[in-house]
Design a protein around this motif. Structure first.
Motif, short mmCIF file in Angstrom:
data_model
loop_
_atom_site.label_atom_id
_atom_site.label_comp_id
_atom_site.label_asym_id
_atom_site.label_seq_id
_atom_site.Cartn_x
_atom_site.Cartn_y
_atom_site.Cartn_z
N SER A 79 -90.34 -81.54 -67.80
CA SER A 79 -90.16 -80.15 -68.24
C SER A 79 -89.08 -79.42 -67.44
N LEU A 80 -88.64 -80.02 -66.35
CA LEU A 80 -87.70 -79.35 -65.45
C LEU A 80 -86.27 -79.42 -65.99
N ARG A 81 -85.56 -78.30 -65.87
CA ARG A 81 -84.15 -78.24 -66.22
C ARG A 81 -83.39 -77.82 -64.96
N ASP B 84 -95.15 -73.16 -60.35
CA ASP B 84 -96.03 -73.38 -61.50
C ASP B 84 -95.43 -72.81 -62.78
N ARG C 17 -86.37 -82.47 -56.95
CA ARG C 17 -87.50 -83.04 -57.70
C ARG C 17 -88.58 -83.58 -56.76
N ASP D 189 -89.48 -73.48 -64.86
CA ASP D 189 -88.98 -74.80 -65.24
C ASP D 189 -87.47 -74.93 -65.06
N ASP D 190 -86.78 -73.80 -64.89
CA ASP D 190 -85.32 -73.81 -64.73
C ASP D 190 -84.95 -73.58 -63.26
N TYR D 191 -84.13 -74.47 -62.72
CA TYR D 191 -83.78 -74.39 -61.30
C TYR D 191 -82.29 -74.61 -61.08
N GLN E 134 -92.47 -83.41 -64.53
CA GLN E 134 -91.05 -83.52 -64.18
C GLN E 134 -90.13 -83.43 -65.41
N LYS F 47 -96.98 -80.73 -61.66
CA LYS F 47 -95.84 -80.26 -62.44
C LYS F 47 -95.23 -81.42 -63.22
#
Length: 240
Positions: free
Chosen positions: A63-65, A35, A49, A38-40, A61, A59
């Motif tokens: 926003s994910l880096r 939650d 993903r 955002d950084d993985y 998607q 979530k």
């Protein structure tokens, strides 16, 4: 160096071992962690993903880096991947193997985090290695994970005989894996190399509906027919 309190944390986020409802094997802690991150750093962006969506559909998607870490990743990229932590941003590390850092390339990032004074936070999740030794009936007090054995037939036979001797001399269970499409051949080679009295555990599709875990002597396995092709499998041997 900045005080550690100003750094982000590196969260080791476990995933499922296959196509299964995440809620069946993962605690709510994993969902709560995803939650706010955002950084993985991941082994495979597509499956990462998909996993995030399965455990936390809300979530966003976009926003994910995601940074990809696998056998093709240059060592020079590692520092860039962990840089957000040094800027106060939390990072999640995910594996294709269930638990990050265990039989997984993510261990290099964990090591780097320690070197830079970044707090590492491991979350609870399924490890096929631990689940297999738990269910094997073999020595859970002393065991070794050996990764992959040699592909060459002669070298593989030598490795198997050596592991068998170590297991007897040290009363230590010996764990190893194979590329899934070679599993049937691996079992064939094991049965040819080992003493008939040596115990063998085969743990396949762990945590999945098709899970199969069985421990028998080599002589008993020779009478069995089991299909392991393209099924994630843990092999454990122990000569008492």
């Amino acid at each position: 160096m900045k005080p550690a309190s100003l750094f982000g944390k590196l969260y080791l986020i476990p995933t499922t071992l296959g196509e299964i409802n995440p809620e069946d094997v993962l605690p709510q802690t994993v969902k709560r962690t995803i939650d706010f991150i955002d950084d993985y750093i991941v082994e495979n962006e597509k499956t990462a993903r998909k996993f995030i969506k399965s455990i936390y559909p809300e979530k966003v998607q976009a926003s994910l880096r995601l940074s990809t870490l696998n056998k093709h990743t240059e060592v020079s990229e590692h520092n860039k991947m962990i840089q957000p932590c040094l800027e106060g941003i939390n990072i999640g590390l995910m594996s294709e193997a269930g638990c990050p850092g265990v039989a997984d390339p993510g261990a290099v990032i964990v090591k780097l985090a320690h070197e830079k004074g970044i707090q590492v936070v491991p979350l609870v999740g399924p490890s096929s290695i631990i689940l297999a030794i738990m269910a094997s009936g073999m020595n859970g007090q002393s065991f070794t994970f050996n990764g992959y054995l040699p592909i060459d037939k002669t070298e593989k036979k030598t490795a198997l005989k050596n592991l068998e001797k170590i297991s007897q001399d040290k009363n230590q269970s010996q764990i190893f894996i194979e590329t899934p499409f070679r599993n049937n051949k691996m079992l064939e080679d094991i049965l040819h190399a080992l003493n008939p009295s040596t115990y063998i555990c085969i743990a396949t599709d762990i945590t999945l509906p098709t899970e199969y875990i069985k421990t028998m002597r080599a002589s008993e396995w020779k009478k069995m027919k089991v299909e392991l092709h393209n099924r994630p499998t843990i092999f454990i041997i122990h000569k008492m």
